[in-house]
Design an enzyme around this catalytic site. Structure first.
Site, PDB file in Angstrom:
ATOM      1  N   THR A   1       0.956  -1.192  -0.228  1.00  0.00           N
ATOM      2  CA  THR A   1       0.005   0.280  -0.256  1.00  0.00           C
ATOM      3  C   THR A   1       1.240   1.182   0.053  1.00  0.00           C
ATOM      4  O   THR A   1       0.614   1.932  -0.853  1.00  0.00           O
ATOM      5  CB  THR A   1      -1.222  -0.349   1.034  1.00  0.00           C
ATOM      6  OG1 THR A   1      -1.690  -1.182   1.026  1.00  0.00           O
ATOM      7  CG2 THR A   1      -1.958   1.490   1.233  1.00  0.00           C
ATOM      8  N   ALA A   2       1.507   1.602   1.161  1.00  0.00           N
ATOM      9  CA  ALA A   2       2.640   2.312   1.062  1.00  0.00           C
ATOM     10  C   ALA A   2       3.434   3.141   0.065  1.00  0.00           C
ATOM     11  O   ALA A   2       3.928   3.775  -0.445  1.00  0.00           O
ATOM     12  CB  ALA A   2       3.230   2.606   2.510  1.00  0.00           C
TER      13      ALA A   2
ATOM     14  N   GLU B   1       9.158  -5.770  -5.316  1.00  0.00           N
ATOM     15  CA  GLU B   1       7.995  -7.271  -4.995  1.00  0.00           C
ATOM     16  C   GLU B   1       8.042  -8.259  -4.619  1.00  0.00           C
ATOM     17  O   GLU B   1       8.426  -8.632  -5.667  1.00  0.00           O
ATOM     18  CB  GLU B   1       6.861  -6.451  -5.083  1.00  0.00           C
ATOM     19  CG  GLU B   1       5.544  -6.792  -4.628  1.00  0.00           C
ATOM     20  CD  GLU B   1       5.424  -6.789  -3.906  1.00  0.00           C
ATOM     21  OE1 GLU B   1       4.781  -8.012  -3.481  1.00  0.00           O
ATOM     22  OE2 GLU B   1       5.104  -5.903  -2.918  1.00  0.00           O
TER      23      GLU B   1
ATOM     24  N   ASN C   1      -7.766  -6.576   0.921  1.00  0.00           N
ATOM     25  CA  ASN C   1      -9.128  -6.697   2.444  1.00  0.00           C
ATOM     26  C   ASN C   1     -10.020  -6.615   1.690  1.00  0.00           C
ATOM     27  O   ASN C   1     -10.641  -6.300   0.300  1.00  0.00           O
ATOM     28  CB  ASN C   1      -8.092  -5.480   2.787  1.00  0.00           C
ATOM     29  CG  ASN C   1      -8.381  -4.217   2.275  1.00  0.00           C
ATOM     30  OD1 ASN C   1      -8.411  -3.941   1.273  1.00  0.00           O
ATOM     31  ND2 ASN C   1      -7.385  -3.717   3.305  1.00  0.00           N
TER      32      ASN C   1
ATOM     33  N   HIS D   1      -5.118  -6.645  10.832  1.00  0.00           N
ATOM     34  CA  HIS D   1      -4.740  -5.680  11.229  1.00  0.00           C
ATOM     35  C   HIS D   1      -3.613  -4.553  11.980  1.00  0.00           C
ATOM     36  O   HIS D   1      -3.562  -4.192  13.002  1.00  0.00           O
ATOM     37  CB  HIS D   1      -5.876  -4.130  11.858  1.00  0.00           C
ATOM     38  CG  HIS D   1      -7.168  -3.893  11.127  1.00  0.00           C
ATOM     39  ND1 HIS D   1      -8.326  -3.550  11.192  1.00  0.00           N
ATOM     40  CD2 HIS D   1      -7.103  -4.332   9.565  1.00  0.00           C
ATOM     41  CE1 HIS D   1      -8.831  -3.508  10.666  1.00  0.00           C
ATOM     42  NE2 HIS D   1      -8.407  -4.332   9.105  1.00  0.00           N
TER      43      HIS D   1
ATOM     44  N   ALA E   1       2.521   0.506   8.444  1.00  0.00           N
ATOM     45  CA  ALA E   1       1.834   0.611   8.994  1.00  0.00           C
ATOM     46  C   ALA E   1       2.658   0.001  10.758  1.00  0.00           C
ATOM     47  O   ALA E   1       1.804  -0.145  11.862  1.00  0.00           O
ATOM     48  CB  ALA E   1       0.070  -0.798   8.811  1.00  0.00           C
TER      49      ALA E   1
ATOM     50  N   PRO F   1      -7.657   0.754   9.195  1.00  0.00           N
ATOM     51  CA  PRO F   1      -5.955   1.049   9.227  1.00  0.00           C
ATOM     52  C   PRO F   1      -6.022   1.591   7.114  1.00  0.00           C
ATOM     53  O   PRO F   1      -4.856   2.820   7.034  1.00  0.00           O
ATOM     54  CB  PRO F   1      -5.338   0.752   9.725  1.00  0.00           C
ATOM     55  CG  PRO F   1      -5.377  -0.035   9.421  1.00  0.00           C
ATOM     56  CD  PRO F   1      -6.957  -0.942   9.670  1.00  0.00           C
TER      57      PRO F   1
END
Length: 646
Positions: free
Chosen positions: A69-70, A90, A147, A578, A614, A625
């Site tokens: 995500t980030a 990745e 998700n 999470h 996170a 989140p």
């Protein structure tokens, strides 16, 4: 007729698999990711070991470890400056290769596939001594690609608490709010109107309201009858308390809007200054210890606490200068050099694992697995926090649920509708509605429940409603095949329990030892019991009850004693996916357990290395989140740009 339909669906699926392969082979710019690592990195040989600065190695300005995500946000934003080169590493592949990532209602079909890390915790004593299963996204976009697509900014109080109580200046809600807006491309809904002023409309991340199951109107009514107010928009900046329809990151065409799809668009992946390596795992961060960054003793103490053990005066900090990578434990290794910095965006599980295996972590843990010490940081892998979820399921009237989406035959018409129009029940995110509560405000609160909310506008309990039987991550098969079931699950949003992630051995390809230590405190057990009883009350209100027939999971839920309900929590609780906090940010000069300095996200006591995911959350937020991770990454991208221009 049935055979014809099955043949058609099979043909469509096989055609999709064939076409995605052709697209990647002949039009790689349409599917992000380069598999040929030799073309973008340097083969590691013994001849390179004496080159402390890796001058002969393929280099990029920034090396981003983790295309989750980030990582996707940073890759997109940093390469807006065409003079900056970026490599993303990745371990998985593009989420565009995963059809179930594109179909919102099919997200749990990604579980336990090649797109999932498929992790397990240690035996959890307060959860029936079970090893709990932890799915994590292993593809571009990370967990945003697998998700339940809930878009939630969480409570402003959560971020003000970061700033106030955890020395994270610059991370209060007022600091993050512009980045929620910047990321967002909001689409309004005529069926659920909200004030659009707090939302962004120009951002790349598509947000709005997707499928709504009519049953959930009754869920909202039931909550209102119990005194839980209806709130039109929990993302408007005024708090999250109340019951609401959840916003989702599903685009107007009915497809998941993952961080990969949103930020690594066709135009972005064509940029000559962006390279994305897929199928490659970063095995360690490479440091130059001999010729590290020079710093005075005063500045060193502000960034490395008591771990240096060096003479006062000019002290060299170990500098991250590159990354080693491999496709498997037995494959050849490649290396790349970072001209500017290495940025870890591998998530709350793999960021602390990689830090430790690179020599940055608790010195006793490094010694146990034989990893040379680069910098002792006691907080790496500690401070693990997660949300726990317990399902309550009722059998429902025929047609009240979306259970037909899991049926091999009944799911065909909605699947074809989604393929043809991008509409219909396949556009559900499953978790469509939620109520956010403060346990201390509930009438049946017990003396053992403490107020752990971040502030008066935040919550410590969530009741999440879905029109399916969601037990054991969706793998549980109901006793009546083809029947209708609905679920309401209780979520503990502010856990008191804190766990850890440590390495098993010195190989990155061995899953780390995950111990969330769930329900280890009396408060966590008490508040989950309190929330479970409130969930049962909601499902027993007549406006909701009329759509159901009987209790299914657990049977006779409304007649169970507190002891029986507590035992049910122990035996059935699961993660809500999470995990956060394992590379905690804060003020490294004030707190020994801080891993990342909040002012610039630099790892304490080393240079050239930052973290943005996170894992840096000092305290878990009261909600889902994903949007917070995106906003944090957007803010960090701006921080890097400002540094470069100053």
């Amino acid at each position: 007729m049935l055979v014809s339909i099955l043949l058609l669906v099979s043909f469509l699926y096989l055609g999709f698999r064939f076409l995605r392969g052709v697209l990647h082979d002949f039009f790689p710019e349409l599917v992000p990711g380069i598999i040929d690592t030799a073309s973008i990195a340097t083969l590691r040989t013994s001849a390179l070991d004496d080159d402390d600065n890796m001058t002969s190695v393929k280099s990029y300005d920034y090396v981003i470890v983790g295309g989750g995500t980030a990582g996707c946000v940073l890759a997109s934003r940093l390469t807006e400056d065409r003079s900056i080169t970026v490599l993303v590493i990745e371990p998985g592949h593009s989420d565009l290769k995963q059809i179930f990532s594109r179909i919102p209602g099919a997200f749990n079909k990604l579980f336990r596939t090649a797109a999932d890390w498929n992790l397990y915790t240690t035996s959890q004593g307060r959860a029936g001594s079970r090893r709990m299963w932890w799915p994590r996204g292993k593809m571009l976009g990370g967990c945003s690609s697998m998700n339940a697509m809930i878009y939630m900014r969480c409570s402003p109080d959560d971020f003000d608490e970061w700033s106030r109580d955890y020395s994270c200046k610059g991370w209060a809600y007022k600091d993050l709010e512009p980045y929620f807006v910047k990321a967002e491309g909001f689409s309004p809904s005529a069926s659920w109107p909200v004030d659009e002023a707090p939302h962004g409309h120009e951002g790349p991340w598509k947000v709005g309201y997707s499928w709504w199951t009519p049953l959930h109107d009754s869920f909202i009514s039931a909550c209102e009858k119990l005194g839980i107010k209806k709130v039109s928009d929990i993302n408007a900046g005024s708090g999250i308390l109340g019951v609401t329809r959840l916003q989702t990151f599903i685009d107007p065409q009915g497809r998941r809007s993952s961080a990969s799809v949103s930020y690594l668009t066709h135009d972005v992946i064509k940029r000559p200054n962006l390279t994305i390596a897929v199928g490659q795992t970063a095995t360690r961060i490479l440091f130059n210890i001999k010729n590290g960054t020079k710093t005075s003793s005063s500045s060193s103490s502000s960034s490395s606490s008591s771990s240096s053990g060096q003479d006062k005066g000019q002290q060299p900090l170990p500098r991250a200068i590159g990354v080693e990578m491999a496709s498997s434990a037995s494959s050849v290794k490649y290396i790349v050099r970072a001209n500017k910095e290495v940025i870890l965006t591998a998530g709350a599980v793999h960021t602390p694992q990689l830090l430790t295996l690179s020599g940055v972590g608790p010195c006793d843990e490094l010694a146990r697995v034989g990893v040379p010490l680069v910098r002792h940081l006691s907080g790496v892998g500690r401070n693990l926090q997660d949300h726990i979820f317990v399902s309550v399921v009722k059998k429902a009237n025929q047609g009240a649920s979306l259970m037909h989406l899991a049926h091999p035959i009944k799911s065909i018409p909605p699947l074809l509708q989604w393929i043809r129009t991008g509409k219909g029940p396949m556009t559900t995110n499953v978790g469509e509605v939620a109520a956010f509560l403060r346990g201390c405000d509930l009438p049946n609160k017990t003396p053992g429940v403490r107020d752990l909310c971040s502030g008066p506008r935040s919550a410590d309990l969530e009741i999440l409603g879905a029109p399916v039987c969601y037990v054991d991550h969706g793998f549980h098969k109901p006793t009546v095949a083809g029947g209708d079931y609905v679920v309401a699950g209780i979520v503990g949003l502010r856990p008191d329990s804190v766990g850890s992630i440590i390495v098993e051995n010195n190989s990155i390809f061995t899953p780390p030892v995950i111990n969330p230590d769930v329900l280890s405190t009396p408060n966590d057990r008490e508040i989950m019991l309190l929330g479970l009883k409130e969930t049962i009350k909601v499902m027993d209100v007549d406006t909701y009850k009329k759509h159901t027939t009987e209790w299914y999971w657990p049977p006779n839920a409304d007649k169970m004693t507190d002891d029986q309900l507590s035992q049910f929590i122990t035996q059935s609780c699961e993660t809500l996916y999470h995990p956060v906090g394992t590379a905690k940010m804060g003020d490294g000069a004030m707190h020994e357990d801080v891993v990342v300095n909040s002012r610039d996200l630099r790892v304490v006591g080393v240079s050239g290395l930052r973290v943005c995911d996170a894992s840096i959350f000092p305290r878990i937020v009261a909600g889902h989140p994903c949007a917070v991770v995106v906003a944090v990454a957007e803010k960090f991208a701006d921080m890097l740009k400002k540094e470069a221009s100053s």
